[in-house]
Design an enzyme around this catalytic site. Structure first.
Site, PDB file in Angstrom:
ATOM      1  N   HIS A   1      -4.624  12.863  27.818  1.00 38.91           N
ATOM      2  CA  HIS A   1      -5.706  11.922  28.159  1.00 38.91           C
ATOM      3  C   HIS A   1      -7.081  12.486  27.811  1.00 38.91           C
ATOM      4  CE1 HIS A   1      -7.179   8.778  31.302  1.00 38.91           C
ATOM      5  NE2 HIS A   1      -8.102   8.999  30.382  1.00 38.91           N
TER       6      HIS A   1
ATOM      7  N   HIS B   1     -10.994  11.448  25.672  1.00 36.10           N
ATOM      8  CA  HIS B   1     -11.861  10.449  25.026  1.00 36.10           C
ATOM      9  C   HIS B   1     -12.745  11.189  24.032  1.00 36.10           C
ATOM     10  CE1 HIS B   1     -11.060   7.310  28.159  1.00 36.10           C
ATOM     11  NE2 HIS B   1     -10.861   8.379  28.905  1.00 36.10           N
TER      12      HIS B   1
ATOM     13  N   ARG C   1     -14.255   9.579  21.485  1.00 38.99           N
ATOM     14  CA  ARG C   1     -15.406   8.680  21.258  1.00 38.99           C
ATOM     15  C   ARG C   1     -15.612   8.107  19.872  1.00 38.99           C
ATOM     16  NH1 ARG C   1     -15.722   7.568  26.476  1.00 38.99           N
ATOM     17  NH2 ARG C   1     -16.757   9.124  27.761  1.00 38.99           N
TER      18      ARG C   1
ATOM     19  N   ASN D   1     -10.643   3.362  24.311  1.00 36.90           N
ATOM     20  CA  ASN D   1     -11.850   2.640  24.746  1.00 36.90           C
ATOM     21  C   ASN D   1     -13.091   3.058  23.967  1.00 36.90           C
ATOM     22  OD1 ASN D   1     -11.857   5.176  25.957  1.00 36.90           O
ATOM     23  ND2 ASN D   1     -13.012   4.482  27.738  1.00 36.90           N
TER      24      ASN D   1
ATOM     25  N   HIS E   1      -4.374   2.994  33.906  1.00 37.70           N
ATOM     26  CA  HIS E   1      -5.558   3.302  34.707  1.00 37.70           C
ATOM     27  C   HIS E   1      -5.480   2.366  35.909  1.00 37.70           C
ATOM     28  CE1 HIS E   1     -10.033   4.218  35.211  1.00 37.70           C
ATOM     29  NE2 HIS E   1      -9.765   3.325  36.153  1.00 37.70           N
TER      30      HIS E   1
ATOM     31  N   HIS F   1      -4.618  10.025  35.834  1.00 37.84           N
ATOM     32  CA  HIS F   1      -5.650  10.463  36.792  1.00 37.84           C
ATOM     33  C   HIS F   1      -5.445   9.917  38.209  1.00 37.84           C
ATOM     34  CE1 HIS F   1      -7.447   6.650  35.665  1.00 37.84           C
ATOM     35  NE2 HIS F   1      -8.083   7.084  34.594  1.00 37.84           N
TER      36      HIS F   1
ATOM     37  N   ASP G   1      -8.685  13.952  31.139  1.00 41.90           N
ATOM     38  CA  ASP G   1      -9.554  12.778  31.084  1.00 41.90           C
ATOM     39  C   ASP G   1     -10.941  13.211  30.590  1.00 41.90           C
ATOM     40  OD1 ASP G   1     -10.521  10.224  31.167  1.00 41.90           O
ATOM     41  OD2 ASP G   1     -10.511  10.043  33.349  1.00 41.90           O
TER      42      ASP G   1
ATOM     43  N   HIS H   1     -20.434  12.200  28.420  1.00 48.81           N
ATOM     44  CA  HIS H   1     -21.549  11.268  28.203  1.00 48.81           C
ATOM     45  C   HIS H   1     -22.795  12.135  28.077  1.00 48.81           C
ATOM     46  CE1 HIS H   1     -19.170   7.720  29.322  1.00 48.81           C
ATOM     47  NE2 HIS H   1     -18.661   8.458  30.288  1.00 48.81           N
TER      48      HIS H   1
HETATM   49  O1  DOR Z   1     -14.440   8.489  34.234  1.00 50.95           O
HETATM   50  C1  DOR Z   1     -13.949   7.881  33.306  1.00 50.95           C
HETATM   51  N1  DOR Z   1     -14.479   7.931  32.076  1.00 50.95           N
HETATM   52  N2  DOR Z   1     -12.877   7.130  33.519  1.00 50.95           N
HETATM   53  C2  DOR Z   1     -12.419   6.284  32.608  1.00 50.95           C
HETATM   54  O2  DOR Z   1     -11.529   5.542  32.908  1.00 50.95           O
HETATM   55  C3  DOR Z   1     -13.046   6.189  31.283  1.00 50.95           C
HETATM   56  C4  DOR Z   1     -13.805   7.410  30.966  1.00 50.95           C
HETATM   57  C5  DOR Z   1     -14.749   7.188  29.795  1.00 50.95           C
HETATM   58  O3  DOR Z   1     -14.291   6.730  28.756  1.00 50.95           O
HETATM   59  O4  DOR Z   1     -15.926   7.481  29.937  1.00 50.95           O
HETATM   60 ZN    ZN Z   2      -9.915   8.257  30.681  1.00 49.37          ZN
END
Ligand code: DOR
Ligand code: ZN
Length: 431
Positions: A57, A59, A61, A91, A171, A223, A296, A300
């Site tokens: 899991h 991301h 980006r 996502n 999720h 998670h 996870d 950001h």
């Molecule tokens: O905290 C999270 N950030 N949970 C998620 O489900 C998505 C992830 C994100 O893509 O920022």
């Molecule tokens: Zn996630």
């Protein structure tokens, strides 16, 4: 080209034993007490060699959100953290919901220096695309909204995704209950409300409802973070051996109290919980209810996080810190090294049907991490490879660190330095 890792220790039936490892063309060809000869050599005396971690899991980006991370920087963070395969979430912008978009993402992922698998994202109406997708890690189903626009609340559509024949990673947060809670707290701004809006009940409600719909399909709750979730999943597993779950390092090592000091930098979905929940997760690890630990990893930018609570996105990076946190926990006697390997390599390989990974055995891919259980070091924001440049664990002093990471027989991280390399697409057995 041959490479050997000499004089290190590996886990053999739960015990650390001296072994030499011989690697040729990206594969382990010998794990032996005898001497081996090779072109290149790594001296691993005093160190332990583990199978590289498989993080189901993350991301990274791309496409569309590369101010936060990209395949290159995210995979560098993975390499520095001993993670040799990452499964990338859908996502992004656009979200990975069609075969065409999946194919485009596969091209972008070639920049990764570690191995990668991709997820498709479920929508209310892309079930035909999902069924046709080949060699994916699985399908990500958002029952509650999070970063991006993926969300499926329609019961019929959820059922169809479960019946798709793919591994469905859920999720689990109940959208309706969450929106009700958000309405209740709408005039407040303190990030601490995050744990109240995305409450234990929000998670439990979604898991319960999913369990009623899964039948005998393969579903992985990701998670999971609460005492209640562990109880529900424990029961559900009795009726369906295809149910599995993971927990994150942040839910194992932090509580919601962090929201008071770190504010939005401790905001993620699901939210951080209280001490009792954290203890319940550790207990569930001991009892075998938890199958995997996954980061996870969801960076950001600092700017995005410094916004007002309602504006700031959810998510924290974790690829570089998962293994050191777990090795430190091993040193403190909280978990065994064998269990760490089970949760981060063996089980993810098993659950997601990964070919030739997760073990240090002849014929397996040479995805390895060499760890120094005695190394003491502090996590420092400025030393991280993740593009976001911060960690909720900044300042933590840990004992037990990865020192060298090998992907497909190539050294990608050594003594703090990253080397250029190309990861490969992970091969999945049954999807
Ligand atoms: O905290 C999270 N950030 N949970 C998620 O489900 C998505 C992830 C994100 O893509 O920022
Ligand atoms: Zn996630």
């Amino acid at each position: 080209m041959t490479l050997s890792i000499l004089k290190g220790k590996v886990l053999v039936k739960g015990k650390l034993e001296n072994r030499n490892i011989l690697i040729e063309d990206g594969k382990i060809i010998e794990v032996t007490e005898d001497t081996v000869s090779s072109n290149d050599k790594i001296n691993a005396e005093g160190k332990i060699i583990l199978p590289g971690l498989i993080d189901c899991h993350v991301h990274l980006r791309e496409p569309g959100l590369t101010q936060k991370e990209d395949f290159k920087t995210g995979s560098m963070a993975a390499a520095a953290g001993g993670v040799t395969s990452v499964f990338e979430m859908p996502n992004t912008n656009p979200a990975t919901t069609t075969l065409q978009l999946l194919q485009e993402k596969k091209e972008l992922a070639k920049k990764s220096i570690v191995n990668y698998g991709l997820y498709m994202g479920a929508t209310t109406d892309n079930i035909e695309e999902i069924k046709k997708a080949e060699n994916i890690a699985g399908v990500k189903l958002y029952m509650g909204s999070s970063t991006g626009n993926l969300l499926v609340t329609d019961k019929e559509a959820i059922k169809n995704v479960f019946d798709s024949g793919k591994t469905v990673v859920v999720h689990a947060e109940d959208e309706e209950l969450m929106n009700k809670n958000a309405e209740h707290y709408k005039d407040e701004k303190d990030p601490v409300i995050h744990a109240k809006i995305r409450s234990n009940e929000v998670e439990a409600t979604a898991i319960k409802s999913a369990v009623l719909m899964v039948g005998n399909n393969k579903v992985h709750f990701t998670h999971t973070s609460t005492k209640e979730s562990m109880e529900i999943i424990k029961e559900a597993k009795k009726n369906n051996s295809n149910i599995s779950c993971d927990v994150t390092p942040h839910h194992l090592f932090l509580t919601y109290e962090e929201l008071k000091t770190q504010r939005n930098f401790a905001k993620m979905n699901p939210a951080l919980r209280n001490k009792e929940d954290v203890e319940a997760l550790w207990k569930a690890i001991d009892e075998g209810i938890v199958d995997c630990i996954a980061t996870d990893h969801a960076g950001h930018t600092k700017d995005e996080k410094e916004a007002d609570y309602w504006e700031a996105p959810s998510g924290v990076p974790g690829l570089e810190t998962m293994l050191p946190l777990l090795l430190d926990a091993v040193n403190k006697g909280r978990i065994t090294l064998e269990k760490v390997t089970e949760l981060t390599s063996i089980n993810p390989a098993k659950i997601f049907g990964v070919k030739n990974k997760g073990k240090i055995e002849k014929g397996y891919d040479a995805d390895l991490v060499i760890v120094d259980m005695n190394m003491e070091k502090e996590i420092k924001n400025e030393e991280l490879f993740t593009k976001c440049g911060w960690s909720p664990f900044n300042g933590w002093k840990l004992k037990g660190w990865p020192v060298t990471t090998i992907v497909n027989g190539n050294i990608v991280f050594d003594d703090g330095e990253i080397s250029e390399a190309n990861g490969k697409e992970v091969e999945f057995k049954c999807q």
